[in-house]
Design a protein around this motif. Structure first.
Motif, mmCIF file in Angstrom:
data_model
loop_
_atom_site.group_PDB
_atom_site.id
_atom_site.type_symbol
_atom_site.label_atom_id
_atom_site.label_comp_id
_atom_site.label_asym_id
_atom_site.label_seq_id
_atom_site.Cartn_x
_atom_site.Cartn_y
_atom_site.Cartn_z
ATOM 1 N N LYS A 79 0.854 -1.184 0.000
ATOM 2 C CA LYS A 79 0.000 0.000 0.000
ATOM 3 C C LYS A 79 0.890 1.233 0.000
ATOM 4 C CE LYS A 79 -3.733 0.104 2.523
ATOM 5 N NZ LYS A 79 -5.088 -0.231 2.078
ATOM 6 N N LEU A 80 0.390 2.306 -0.587
ATOM 7 C CA LEU A 80 1.155 3.543 -0.664
ATOM 8 C C LEU A 80 0.438 4.668 0.068
ATOM 9 C CD1 LEU A 80 2.128 3.609 -4.464
ATOM 10 C CD2 LEU A 80 3.624 3.076 -2.536
ATOM 11 N N LEU A 81 1.211 5.589 0.619
ATOM 12 C CA LEU A 81 0.652 6.851 1.097
ATOM 13 C C LEU A 81 0.775 7.855 -0.054
ATOM 14 C CD1 LEU A 81 2.042 6.951 4.736
ATOM 15 C CD2 LEU A 81 -0.348 6.768 4.019
ATOM 16 N N PRO A 82 -0.037 8.920 -0.003
ATOM 17 C CA PRO A 82 -0.027 9.897 -1.091
ATOM 18 C C PRO A 82 1.365 10.412 -1.431
ATOM 19 C CG PRO A 82 -1.833 10.367 0.399
ATOM 20 C CD PRO A 82 -1.052 9.237 1.008
ATOM 21 N N ASP A 83 2.246 10.554 -0.447
ATOM 22 C CA ASP A 83 3.573 11.099 -0.723
ATOM 23 C C ASP A 83 4.576 10.038 -1.162
ATOM 24 O OD1 ASP A 83 4.086 9.730 1.574
ATOM 25 O OD2 ASP A 83 4.684 11.458 2.765
ATOM 26 N N ALA B 149 -8.079 -6.846 5.306
ATOM 27 C CA ALA B 149 -7.889 -5.520 4.722
ATOM 28 C C ALA B 149 -7.576 -4.502 5.819
ATOM 29 C CB ALA B 149 -9.139 -5.109 3.949
ATOM 30 N N ALA B 150 -8.284 -4.623 6.945
ATOM 31 C CA ALA B 150 -8.029 -3.715 8.072
ATOM 32 C C ALA B 150 -6.620 -3.921 8.614
ATOM 33 C CB ALA B 150 -9.066 -3.947 9.168
ATOM 34 N N ALA B 151 -6.183 -5.168 8.649
ATOM 35 C CA ALA B 151 -4.839 -5.476 9.141
ATOM 36 C C ALA B 151 -3.780 -4.846 8.237
ATOM 37 C CB ALA B 151 -4.646 -6.992 9.215
ATOM 38 N N GLN B 152 -4.028 -4.850 6.932
ATOM 39 C CA GLN B 152 -3.078 -4.233 6.006
ATOM 40 C C GLN B 152 -2.995 -2.733 6.243
ATOM 41 O OE1 GLN B 152 -4.264 -5.447 2.067
ATOM 42 N NE2 GLN B 152 -3.194 -7.399 2.236
ATOM 43 N N ASN B 153 -4.136 -2.113 6.493
ATOM 44 C CA ASN B 153 -4.128 -0.687 6.826
ATOM 45 C C ASN B 153 -3.313 -0.421 8.075
ATOM 46 O OD1 ASN B 153 -5.592 0.621 4.799
ATOM 47 N ND2 ASN B 153 -7.537 -0.032 5.676
ATOM 48 N N GLN B 154 -3.459 -1.301 9.055
ATOM 49 C CA GLN B 154 -2.740 -1.118 10.309
ATOM 50 C C GLN B 154 -1.237 -1.310 10.107
ATOM 51 O OE1 GLN B 154 -4.110 0.236 12.682
ATOM 52 N NE2 GLN B 154 -2.953 -0.155 14.539
ATOM 53 N N MET B 155 -0.860 -2.209 9.206
ATOM 54 C CA MET B 155 0.569 -2.390 8.911
ATOM 55 C C MET B 155 1.126 -1.125 8.271
ATOM 56 S SD MET B 155 1.009 -6.278 7.515
ATOM 57 C CE MET B 155 -0.465 -7.258 7.535
ATOM 58 N N LEU B 156 0.358 -0.528 7.377
ATOM 59 C CA LEU B 156 0.791 0.736 6.770
ATOM 60 C C LEU B 156 0.975 1.787 7.852
ATOM 61 C CD1 LEU B 156 1.275 2.559 4.268
ATOM 62 C CD2 LEU B 156 -1.187 2.978 4.208
ATOM 63 N N LEU B 157 0.027 1.843 8.752
ATOM 64 C CA LEU B 157 0.097 2.803 9.861
ATOM 65 C C LEU B 157 1.336 2.576 10.718
ATOM 66 C CD1 LEU B 157 -2.797 3.923 12.169
ATOM 67 C CD2 LEU B 157 -0.736 2.982 13.176
ATOM 68 N N LEU B 158 1.550 1.324 11.124
ATOM 69 C CA LEU B 158 2.653 1.015 12.048
ATOM 70 C C LEU B 158 4.016 1.128 11.370
ATOM 71 C CD1 LEU B 158 1.071 -2.083 13.824
ATOM 72 C CD2 LEU B 158 1.504 0.160 14.861
ATOM 73 N N GLY B 159 4.062 0.783 10.090
ATOM 74 C CA GLY B 159 5.343 0.751 9.426
ATOM 75 C C GLY B 159 5.778 2.080 8.853
ATOM 76 N N ARG B 160 4.818 2.915 8.443
ATOM 77 C CA ARG B 160 5.188 4.085 7.657
ATOM 78 C C ARG B 160 4.605 5.418 8.097
ATOM 79 N NH1 ARG B 160 9.729 2.732 6.424
ATOM 80 N NH2 ARG B 160 10.145 1.337 4.690
ATOM 81 N N ALA B 239 -6.604 14.910 6.369
ATOM 82 C CA ALA B 239 -5.359 15.316 5.704
ATOM 83 C C ALA B 239 -4.147 14.895 6.532
ATOM 84 C CB ALA B 239 -5.361 16.825 5.479
ATOM 85 N N ILE B 240 -4.230 15.099 7.827
ATOM 86 C CA ILE B 240 -3.119 14.711 8.705
ATOM 87 C C ILE B 240 -2.918 13.201 8.661
ATOM 88 C CG2 ILE B 240 -2.340 14.606 11.106
ATOM 89 C CD1 ILE B 240 -3.844 17.281 11.549
ATOM 90 N N ALA B 241 -4.012 12.463 8.712
ATOM 91 C CA ALA B 241 -3.938 11.003 8.734
ATOM 92 C C ALA B 241 -3.248 10.454 7.481
ATOM 93 C CB ALA B 241 -5.337 10.406 8.867
#
Lengths: 245, 245
Positions: A79-83, B149-160, B239-241
Motif C-alpha cells: 500500500k502507498l501513502l499519497p507522498d 484488509a483492516a490489518a493491512q491498513n494497520q501495517m501501513l500505519l505502524l510501518g510508515r 489530511a493529517i492522517a
DNA sequence: CGGCCATTTGATTGTCATCAAACTTTGTGG
DNA sequence: CCACAAAGTTTGATGACAATCAAATGGCCG
C-alpha cells in the motif's frame, strides 16, 4: 502487458510441488495448495498469466474483477501513502491467493518481484463455483485465518520490535513461507531487494543493510550473495527475534 | 471468573442493533452481525458470557477450544513479547468474532476493556454446524477478508506513518468500527485508555497524549472528557492522517 | 571494460522514547 | 458529601535509535 494463455485442463491433476509438464509451472498448483482433491471446475474458469519481474497484477484503486492464485515465483503486496511512502504488507509465493478481499476496488497493489506465473479467475465466476463446492470455501476460510494470524505477528513486529529484532524475525519467517526449499538446511533464498525488505519491515534500506552486517559480524549468519544467506546460529537468531538479547 | 447462562433461544430472532429484551444485550447479535436470517442452530450450541472490564476471554498459549461473538462492550486483542512489550492488534466491538483462527493453541490474548457480554461456542460444535450451513461460512469468510484488509491498513500505519498521522488515523477509524453511535456527528466515544491507544498505535502513552494535545491546540478536535472527543475539522484530521500536512 | 544500479559504510540529524514530576480523574471509606 | 489514595494523564527535560544525507564499494549487463 499481461501474457495470457488458457489453462491446460490437466493442471487440476497436479498435487505435488514438482514441475507440471503441461504448463511448466514449478511448485504448488491451485488445487494442491488448497488440499482439495477434485477441482475440475476451477480449470474451466481459470486463465494462465505470466509476469516478468516488476510487472503488476493488481493496482490499488482499480476495479476488483479478478482473483489470482500464484503458480510460481514471488509477489509483493503493498500500500502507498499519497507522498509515496510504501508499506509492503506481504510477500506471496506459489500456492498463495491474491485479491480475495471483497469490495468494489482493490485496496492494494501487487507486483511480481521475480518472474512469476499465476492462475487468474473472474471473481463472479469464482463465486458461482464456490456455491457448488463448499470444500473450496472451507479451504479459503482456513487460509484467510492463517493470514490473519500472520498479519497479527507482523503488527507486533512493526509496532514493538527494534530494527535488529525485525530483521532476525524476517530471516526466520522467510524460509517457511517460501515453498522453494533449498537443498541445505539453514540456507535462505532472498528473492527480494534490500529496499523491499525495508518497506516490509518498516525500516530504511540503510538500517536493513547495517542490521544484516551486524548479524554477519556476530557470526549468526553468512551472506553468500545478495540473495542467499546461511544461518550458522539459528538459536541465536531466534533469541534476537524475540528480544531476548 | 466467567459468569455463564444459557442463551435464550429467541436471540436468534434479533436483527437490529437495539436492546434485546430477553438477554439484555445491546447492539448486534451473532445473527444480525452475520446478516444471516435463520441461525436457530447457533443458539443450541451457544453459551452466554459476561465479563467485567479487564477480564480475559482468551489467553495466549492456552488450548483453543472456544470461539466467541461479542454481544456488547469492547475487547482488546493483543500479543506480548517475552519482556512484556505489548502490541494490541485490534479492538473488537459488538458483532465481532474472536478466536476463529485454526490452530491448536491461541496465538493471542483477548480481554474486555469495558464490561462486555459474549456468546461462546465450542469450536467442535461450531464446525459441525458450519457443515450444514454454507451461508454461515460465506459470512465468516467475508468477515475474515474484511479483517485482513483492516490489518493491512494497520501495517501501513505502524510501518510508515508518523506519530501524529497514526493518532489522526485512529480517531477517524474508531467511530466506524464501534457500533455504538453517539447522537452528534463528529462525536467519538473512546472506550480505551491512553495506554491501550499507545499499544495499538506502536507509540508510548506520552506521545499519544502529546499528539492529542497538539490536535486540540490546532483546533482540529476538542477533548470533552478522557473518553469523549469531538472532531471540529474532519477534513483537517483526514489530511493529517494521510500525511498531506 | 565501462556505466549503472544496488548495497554498504560513514557522519549527522530528528523523532519519539525515556525519565521525571505535576496535575486530574476515579473510586473508596469515613 | 468530603477526604484521601491510587491510577491515569499531561507536561517538561533529556537521550537513543533509526532516519537522513553523503560517499564509497561492489555486482551486473551491455
Amino acid at each position: 502487458m499481461l501474457e495470457l494463455r488458457s489453462l491446460p485442463t490437466d493442471c487440476a491433476a497436479r498435487r505435488s510441488d514438482s514441475v507440471c509438464a503441461t504448463c511448466g509451472a514449478r511448485a504448488f498448483s491451485v488445487c494442491s495448495s488448497l488440499g482439495v482433491d477434485d477441482l475440475a471446475g476451477l480449470d474451466a474458469i481459470a486463465e494462465r498469466v505470466s509476469l516478468k519481474s516488476g510487472e503488476a497484477l493488481i493496482r490499488q484503486g482499480e476495479s476488483a474483477v479478478h482473483l489470482f492464485n500464484i503458480t510460481s515465483g514471488s509477489v509483493r503486496v503493498y500500500k502507498l501513502l499519497p507522498d509515496g511512502r510504501r508499506q509492503i504488507t506481504g510477500f506471496l509465493f506459489a500456492g498463495d491467493f491474491v485479491g480475495l478481499a471483497t469490495g468494489q476496488d482493490y485496496a492494494f497493489s501487487a507486483e511480481a518481484i521475480e518472474d512469476a506465473t499465476l492462475c487468474r479467475f473472474r471473481k463472479a465466476d469464482y463465486r458461482a463455483l464456490i456455491r457448488e463446492r463448499p470444500a473450496l470455501e472451507t479451504a479459503l476460510l482456513e487460509r484467510a485465518t492463517h493470514e490473519l494470524a500472520a498479519a497479527q505477528n507482523q503488527m507486533l513486529l512493526l509496532g514493538r520490535k527494534t530494527a535488529q529484532e525485525r530483521i532476525a524475525s524476517f530471516l526466520l519467517d522467510l524460509p517457511e513461507r517460501d515453498p522453494i526449499r533449498p537443498t541445505e538446511a539453514g540456507h535462505i533464498r532472498v528473492p527480494m531487494t534490500r529496499a523491499e525488505m525495508a518497506d516490509y519491515l518498516g525500516l530504511t534500506i540503510e538500517t536493513v543493510s547495517r542490521g544484516l552486517t551486524k548479524l554477519k559480524t556476530a557470526g549468526v549468519i553468512r551472506l553468500l550473495s545478495l540473495n542467499e544467506m546461511l544461518v550458522d546460529r539459528p538459536e541465536r537468531l531466534r533469541a534476537i527475534a524475540e528480544g531476548e538479547a
